[in-house]
Motif scaffolding. Structure first.
Motif, PDB file in Angstrom:
ATOM      1  N   GLU A   1      24.577   6.901  17.646  1.00 25.31           N
ATOM      2  CA  GLU A   1      25.653   7.642  18.307  1.00 25.31           C
ATOM      3  C   GLU A   1      25.511   7.583  19.829  1.00 25.31           C
ATOM      4  N   ALA A   2      24.284   7.615  20.316  1.00 26.63           N
ATOM      5  CA  ALA A   2      24.065   7.537  21.763  1.00 26.63           C
ATOM      6  C   ALA A   2      24.497   6.173  22.303  1.00 26.63           C
ATOM      7  N   ILE A   3      24.219   5.138  21.535  1.00 30.08           N
ATOM      8  CA  ILE A   3      24.631   3.793  21.968  1.00 30.08           C
ATOM      9  C   ILE A   3      26.149   3.688  21.965  1.00 30.08           C
ATOM     10  N   LEU A   4      26.799   4.277  20.946  1.00 33.29           N
ATOM     11  CA  LEU A   4      28.257   4.265  20.898  1.00 33.29           C
ATOM     12  C   LEU A   4      28.856   5.027  22.080  1.00 33.29           C
ATOM     13  N   ARG A   5      28.211   6.112  22.498  1.00 31.51           N
ATOM     14  CA  ARG A   5      28.698   6.857  23.661  1.00 31.51           C
ATOM     15  C   ARG A   5      28.578   6.008  24.930  1.00 31.51           C
ATOM     16  N   GLN A   6      27.497   5.267  25.061  1.00 27.72           N
ATOM     17  CA  GLN A   6      27.352   4.369  26.209  1.00 27.72           C
ATOM     18  C   GLN A   6      28.470   3.318  26.187  1.00 27.72           C
ATOM     19  N   TRP A   7      28.753   2.792  25.011  1.00 23.81           N
ATOM     20  CA  TRP A   7      29.810   1.780  24.864  1.00 23.81           C
ATOM     21  C   TRP A   7      31.173   2.361  25.238  1.00 23.81           C
ATOM     22  N   GLU A   8      31.471   3.542  24.727  1.00 23.97           N
ATOM     23  CA  GLU A   8      32.771   4.160  25.003  1.00 23.97           C
ATOM     24  C   GLU A   8      32.945   4.424  26.493  1.00 23.97           C
ATOM     25  N   ALA A   9      31.855   4.756  27.171  1.00 25.50           N
ATOM     26  CA  ALA A   9      31.934   5.043  28.600  1.00 25.50           C
ATOM     27  C   ALA A   9      32.218   3.785  29.419  1.00 25.50           C
ATOM     28  N   ILE A  10      31.788   2.653  28.917  1.00 29.04           N
ATOM     29  CA  ILE A  10      31.840   1.430  29.719  1.00 29.04           C
ATOM     30  C   ILE A  10      32.971   0.490  29.324  1.00 29.04           C
ATOM     31  N   ARG A  11      33.483   0.602  28.116  1.00 27.74           N
ATOM     32  CA  ARG A  11      34.261  -0.475  27.508  1.00 27.74           C
ATOM     33  C   ARG A  11      35.556  -0.797  28.250  1.00 27.74           C
ATOM     34  N   THR A  12      36.189   0.172  28.897  1.00 25.69           N
ATOM     35  CA  THR A  12      37.445  -0.109  29.581  1.00 25.69           C
ATOM     36  C   THR A  12      37.256  -0.465  31.055  1.00 25.69           C
ATOM     37  N   ALA A  13      36.053  -0.259  31.571  1.00 26.07           N
ATOM     38  CA  ALA A  13      35.809  -0.508  32.999  1.00 26.07           C
ATOM     39  C   ALA A  13      35.137  -1.846  33.264  1.00 26.07           C
ATOM     40  N   TYR A  14      34.326  -2.292  32.340  1.00 25.96           N
ATOM     41  CA  TYR A  14      33.574  -3.538  32.529  1.00 25.96           C
ATOM     42  C   TYR A  14      33.574  -4.326  31.220  1.00 25.96           C
ATOM     43  N   ARG A  15      33.340  -5.629  31.349  1.00 24.73           N
ATOM     44  CA  ARG A  15      33.254  -6.483  30.165  1.00 24.73           C
ATOM     45  C   ARG A  15      31.789  -6.778  29.870  1.00 24.73           C
ATOM     46  N   ILE A  16      31.350  -6.430  28.654  1.00 22.50           N
ATOM     47  CA  ILE A  16      29.960  -6.670  28.262  1.00 22.50           C
ATOM     48  C   ILE A  16      29.593  -8.141  28.468  1.00 22.50           C
ATOM     49  N   GLU A  17      30.551  -9.029  28.182  1.00 22.96           N
ATOM     50  CA  GLU A  17      30.287 -10.468  28.264  1.00 22.96           C
ATOM     51  C   GLU A  17      30.068 -10.956  29.683  1.00 22.96           C
ATOM     52  N   ASP A  18      30.490 -10.167  30.684  1.00 15.35           N
ATOM     53  CA  ASP A  18      30.408 -10.605  32.073  1.00 15.35           C
ATOM     54  C   ASP A  18      29.087 -10.241  32.732  1.00 15.35           C
ATOM     55  N   ARG A  19      28.155  -9.719  31.977  1.00 15.38           N
ATOM     56  CA  ARG A  19      26.886  -9.283  32.552  1.00 15.38           C
ATOM     57  C   ARG A  19      26.165 -10.438  33.227  1.00 15.38           C
ATOM     58  N   ARG A  20      25.733 -10.227  34.484  1.00 20.40           N
ATOM     59  CA  ARG A  20      24.982 -11.222  35.245  1.00 20.40           C
ATOM     60  C   ARG A  20      23.778 -10.553  35.890  1.00 20.40           C
ATOM     61  N   MET A  21      22.699 -11.317  36.016  1.00 20.20           N
ATOM     62  CA  MET A  21      21.555 -10.828  36.773  1.00 20.20           C
ATOM     63  C   MET A  21      21.854 -10.967  38.264  1.00 20.20           C
ATOM     64  N   PRO A  22      21.395 -10.022  39.093  1.00 20.52           N
ATOM     65  CA  PRO A  22      21.591 -10.162  40.540  1.00 20.52           C
ATOM     66  C   PRO A  22      20.935 -11.444  41.050  1.00 20.52           C
ATOM     67  N   SER A  23      21.600 -12.106  41.986  1.00 26.83           N
ATOM     68  CA  SER A  23      21.095 -13.363  42.546  1.00 26.83           C
ATOM     69  C   SER A  23      20.476 -13.104  43.909  1.00 26.83           C
ATOM     70  N   PRO A  24      19.466 -13.890  44.289  1.00 25.45           N
ATOM     71  CA  PRO A  24      18.959 -13.792  45.661  1.00 25.45           C
ATOM     72  C   PRO A  24      20.047 -14.210  46.635  1.00 25.45           C
ATOM     73  N   ILE A  25      19.947 -13.730  47.878  1.00 23.19           N
ATOM     74  CA  ILE A  25      21.048 -13.971  48.807  1.00 23.19           C
ATOM     75  C   ILE A  25      21.196 -15.451  49.141  1.00 23.19           C
ATOM     76  N   TRP A  26      20.095 -16.220  49.078  1.00 19.05           N
ATOM     77  CA  TRP A  26      20.223 -17.655  49.379  1.00 19.05           C
ATOM     78  C   TRP A  26      21.040 -18.359  48.298  1.00 19.05           C
ATOM     79  N   ALA A  27      20.967 -17.857  47.053  1.00 20.37           N
ATOM     80  CA  ALA A  27      21.742 -18.476  45.977  1.00 20.37           C
ATOM     81  C   ALA A  27      23.226 -18.176  46.132  1.00 20.37           C
ATOM     82  N   GLU A  28      23.562 -17.045  46.738  1.00 18.85           N
ATOM     83  CA  GLU A  28      24.964 -16.678  46.922  1.00 18.85           C
ATOM     84  C   GLU A  28      25.575 -17.359  48.130  1.00 18.85           C
ATOM     85  N   ARG A  29      24.798 -17.494  49.218  1.00 21.13           N
ATOM     86  CA  ARG A  29      25.385 -17.947  50.478  1.00 21.13           C
ATOM     87  C   ARG A  29      24.829 -19.267  50.995  1.00 21.13           C
ATOM     88  N   GLY A  30      23.775 -19.799  50.363  1.00 17.27           N
ATOM     89  CA  GLY A  30      23.171 -21.013  50.885  1.00 17.27           C
ATOM     90  C   GLY A  30      22.274 -20.691  52.074  1.00 17.27           C
TER      91      GLY A  30
END
Length: 912
Positions: free
Chosen positions: A491-520
């Motif tokens: 039930e706790a996991i379902l509550r986390q899902w309900e809180a997030i499901r309309t604001a973000y896409r689970i499939e779009d999860r990315r790890m933060p990148s170092p700044i050199w990877a973003e900007r060269g």
């Protein structure tokens, strides 16, 4: 299929696209609402009476659309009234070119000017650069220099190098970041390509597709082929760590091959960013020009090519209509670009290559003043040009692209009301209104409208799919949780899902990148080292620091691993260890001259598997580190290792060398999974090794991976329970990452499809267990007991610099970040007196300002004081509502959702 589109508001840019069972209501830039037909009818009927709809849903949608439409209209009005503040310097160094492109818009203009062979004077460039830098500094923007032109910039190679260095100095004088973009035909020597990759932030490479197209459309002036040179240039830029995108000109002859072109550019050139442009219609082109009959074929081919690009996780764009931003024609004065021609004049039009033809002269907005040494702008002419260029023509007022379209540009100039690049120039009748019978206006109009309509409808389809996914999401999660152990609070996991499901896409999860990877990188090689030296000489050099040593070797490479590592094996093992050791010791010597006085908080050996080195080699490295740096009795020595190497004898040796913390790559204790990922040691033996390390007094933490092929939720929970029962001090939870290094392993797993929703469930359950077991997050992926201080991961929270040593290691001193190259270039430079660095860059003003908050989020806790200091109340409300954060005493702790969507949180923070 013809899409019916109508404007439904008399004064605001709100449009209705009629679908089969639902309608889309759209306002620029990129705002849309998907509604039932009856709701759209109600809104349109009410607005026709200048009233509000009666029904609640229609009222809410209408109010939302009206607010955004009013914002767009106001933003457009402000744009018209705003002054020209150039923040980008585009230089046309000269008009010479070694190619004979069949559609070149500049070639026909070159003969009109006696200055065709002229090369831009440096003093004119520097004056223009100072003008631009001044505006950039006033607005806290980075300085951007673009080398483009009516010819090939790199034909003036020494000037390119000189201007790169000179404009960097000017940016430094104004205290702003420097960025550079080189637009090139790719006919470069290997040395030039390497230099460009290391000195420019980005490179625009022109290539029209597979060899038969490239060699036909972009041959040398004598007819010699160019495709093989472009492929070589792309390889060199990639190998040098450079960033490039490809600009492709589509002609009527290649219109049907657009998907094929994307495939070639991705596979053979290795680019992930592509831009298609239809050939411009200019005089002398003949068969290369488009007609209105070509529009539908171009659109069809382009949309198919976009799908091909998306399937390859690449981006294909088209500049004529950009839904995500408000924009008009290509006029440089609309984009705050100071475009300087070879003769030192600045013009409003990117089509201007000389500044000398009658048509060019009409666009001149400034020039270098040799008497004053300044670059003078004609503000009155600029303002008049901007106002005229931003007028929305009557025939465009009913088009959903009215606020994001280049109109007929570049073939039709909305300012001069002519077709200036057609021979002879044409003037449309009726006071400047472009007749829709004109082939020059209609092709682009008939391309822009269906592209925009299709993109809006595709976005609507994604919204519908997301709603359906979210509606059925609870059922999906319940299916994944059906065999969860009783210890898992579903039930706790379902509550986390309900809180997030309309604001973000689970499939779009990315790890933060170092700044050199973003900007060269801003600096490469020796220049990056000079920047580090400059920083340490200008700032306090006595505070504590952390050290990370990267050992890139393993006894053998695990196929599931996506880390940078090299198998030692038995062949040439001694030689590899020796060359690595000598390079590393030489680097330590170089750094010690700068950093010897600074006390060291932690020395963390990572990899690879550092302790797979010969004990004599490893010991020499340890002792040399002690000699070079200020190691104190309080310094923590930490090591990443596999359990198989941790024999009793080796543990005793590690103790003798001073190690007190071990981080063991367990990954999983499920026996079938251990076999799948190539771990030979049985789970019982792993637990036994961990127990011995704990008994000998080591702070012991482990890596656990979720998302492995065949992994089950009960199996993951059993792994964590057994590790906890053994007494471990910390756990790092990592999702199986897919990259080029382990793609083959993933593809070989039968019936395995990466399921982001299931991985989300696995992480939620693991997070839940570890928190309940008493572990606290001190990093967004690391859960620890009090004994496990995780010093290396948390150096930024202590405001410590990080000295990184070894191949591919990333370090930072203050606001300057640097990175080492891979193994071969690293050891090849070991005879040098300075460290071999791949590159470095400084944090932007925004990154420096937000670093305390970014660090706090990365290390899993945000204080109330910081919320108030950085005025993050609105973001905090959203993050609490979506269960990204939880409240605890006087701090906000990163929840499971927060760890999953940390990259999105950081992006929202920067946008705010």
């Amino acid at each position: 299929m013809k899409i019916v589109t109508t404007r439904i508001h008399a004064t605001l840019p709100v449009f209705r696209l009629e679908g089969e069972s639902w309608d889309v209501l759209y306002t620029p830039p990129g705002h849309l609402a998907v509604v039932e037909r009856a709701v759209a009818d109600a809104i349109a009927a009410a607005w026709s009476r200048d009233a509000l709809p009666d029904e609640t849903t229609a009222q809410q949608v209408a109010a939302w659309l009206q607010t955004r439409a009013e914002q767009a209209a106001e933003q457009w009005r402000q744009w018209v009234a705003s002054p020209f503040t150039p923040e980008c310097l585009t230089l046309y160094l000269g008009n010479q070119c070694q190619l004979a492109c069949s559609y070149c818009y500049a070639a026909a203009e070159r003969h009109l000017s006696a200055q065709t062979s002229a090369v831009m004077r440096e003093e004119a460039v520097l004056a223009a650069a100072r003008l631009v830098a001044r505006h950039c500094a006033e607005h806290n923007k980075p300085f951007l220099m673009v080398l483009h032109g009516g010819g090939e910039p790199t034909l003036h190679w020494k000037l390119v190098q000189h201007l790169e260095a000179a404009t960097r100095r000017i940016a430094d004088q104004f205290g702003i970041e420097w960025r550079g973009h080189l637009a090139t035909n790719g006919i470069l020597s290997a040395q030039q390509a390497q230099w460009a990759a290391r000195h420019f932030t980005s490179i625009g490479l022109s290539c029209d597709g597979p060899p038969d197209i490239q060699n036909q459309q972009r041959a040398f002036q004598g007819g010699k082929k160019t495709a093989h040179i472009i492929e070589r240039t792309a390889r060199i830029i990639r190998a040098a760590g450079g960033s490039f995108e490809v600009r492709t000109t589509i002609t009527p002859q290649t219109i049907h091959r657009q998907p094929e072109i994307v495939k070639y550019l991705h596979e053979q050139l290795g680019t992930g960013t592509i831009r298609f442009e239809p050939a411009y219609q200019v005089h002398g082109q003949g068969k290369t020009g488009f007609t209105p009959d070509d529009a539908s074929r171009f659109v069809e081919g382009f949309l198919e090519a976009q799908q091909e690009a998306e399937a390859r996780e690449s981006t294909l764009s088209f500049s004529g209509v950009r839904l995500e931003e408000l924009h008009g024609s290509y006029c440089d004065v609309l984009r705050n670009v100071l475009h300087v021609n070879p003769d030192g004049t600045a013009t409003a039009c990117f089509f201007s290559v000389t500044g000398q033809s009658p048509l060019d002269a009409a666009c001149v907005i400034g020039a270098f003043n040799a008497k004053t040494g300044e670059f003078d702008l004609n503000r009155e002419q600029i303002d008049a040009h901007r106002r005229k260029a931003l007028e929305v023509p009557d025939q465009c007022s009913g088009c959903l692209n009215m606020y994001h379209c280049t109109r007929g540009c570049p073939e039709f100039c909305h300012v001069s009301h002519t077709f200036p690049f057609v021979n002879p120039p044409l003037t449309p009748p009726r006071g400047g209104i472009v007749p829709h019978t004109s082939p020059f206006a209609t092709f682009r109009c008939q391309v822009h409208q269906p592209l925009a309509q299709t993109w809006i409808l595709r976005a609507a389809e994604r919204i519908i799919a997301d709603e359906q996914r979210c509606t059925s999401g609870s059922n999906v999660l319940l299916n994944h949780l059906h065999n969860a152990p009783k210890s898992v609070d579903s039930e706790a996991i379902l509550r986390q899902w309900e809180a997030i499901r309309t604001a973000y896409r689970i499939e779009d999860r990315r790890m933060p990148s170092p700044i050199w990877a973003e900007r060269g990188f801003e600096h490469h090689g020796a220049e990056a080292w000079r920047q580090v030296v400059q920083h340490t000489s200008q700032h306090s050099n006595h505070g504590p620091m952390s050290i990370y040593v990267h050992v890139p070797f393993c006894d053998r490479r695990c196929k599931f691993c996506d880390c940078y590592s090299l198998p030692l094996g038995s062949r040439n093992r001694q030689e590899k260890e020796g060359e690595y050791m000598h390079a590393l010791l030489a680097e330590m010597d170089a750094w010690s001259h700068l950093l010897r006085p600074r006390p060291v908080t932690t020395v963390h050996f990572g990899g690879g598997t550092p302790n797979c080195l010969n004990p004599d080699v490893f010991e020499r490295i340890i002792h040399h580190c002690r000699r070079c740096f200020h190691i104190t009795p309080q310094t923590e020595w930490a090591l990443e290792s596999t359990s198989s190497l941790l024999t009793d004898e080796h543990l005793a040796q590690l103790k003798a060398w001073g190690f007190s913390r071990l981080h063991i790559g367990v990954q999983t204790l499920e026996e079938p999974l251990r076999h799948t990922i190539g771990r030979l040691e049985k789970a019982e033996a792993v637990i036994e090794k961990i127990s011995r390390s704990l008994a000998m007094g080591f702070i012991t933490s482990v890596d656990v991976i979720y998302g492995l092929p065949g992994q089950t939720l009960p199996g993951l929970m059993d792994t964590l329970e057994r590790l906890h029962a053994a007494g471990i001090h910390g756990v790092s939870l990592y999702r199986l990452n897919a990259s080029s290094r382990n793609r083959k392993f993933i593809e070989q797993q039968r019936d395995f499809i990466r399921d982001a929703v299931y991985d989300y469930v696995l992480f939620q359950a693991a997070h839940q267990f570890l928190i309940q077991a008493g572990y606290i997050k001190n990093h967004f992926t690391h859960f620890a007991r009090a004994e496990d201080r995780n010093l290396y991961y948390n150096h930024a929270r202590r405001s410590e610099d990080l000295l990184a040593l070894g191949p591919t290691a990333d370090g930072m001193f203050g606001a300057y970040h640097y990175r080492h190259p891979e193994y071969q270039p690293y050891i090849s430079g070991r005879s040098s007196e300075i460290p071999v660095l791949e590159g470095g860059l400084s944090e932007t003003f925004l990154e420096r300002s937000l670093r305390p908050v970014i660090t706090a989020l990365m290390t899993a806790s945000l204080s109330q004081t910081m919320i108030e200091e950085f005025q993050l109340q609105s973001l905090l409300e959203k993050w609490l509502e979506t269960a990204l954060l939880t409240k605890s005493d006087h701090a906000y702790i990163l929840a499971a959702n927060g760890s999953w969507f940390l990259n999105d949180m950081l992006a929202e923070l920067k946008r705010s």
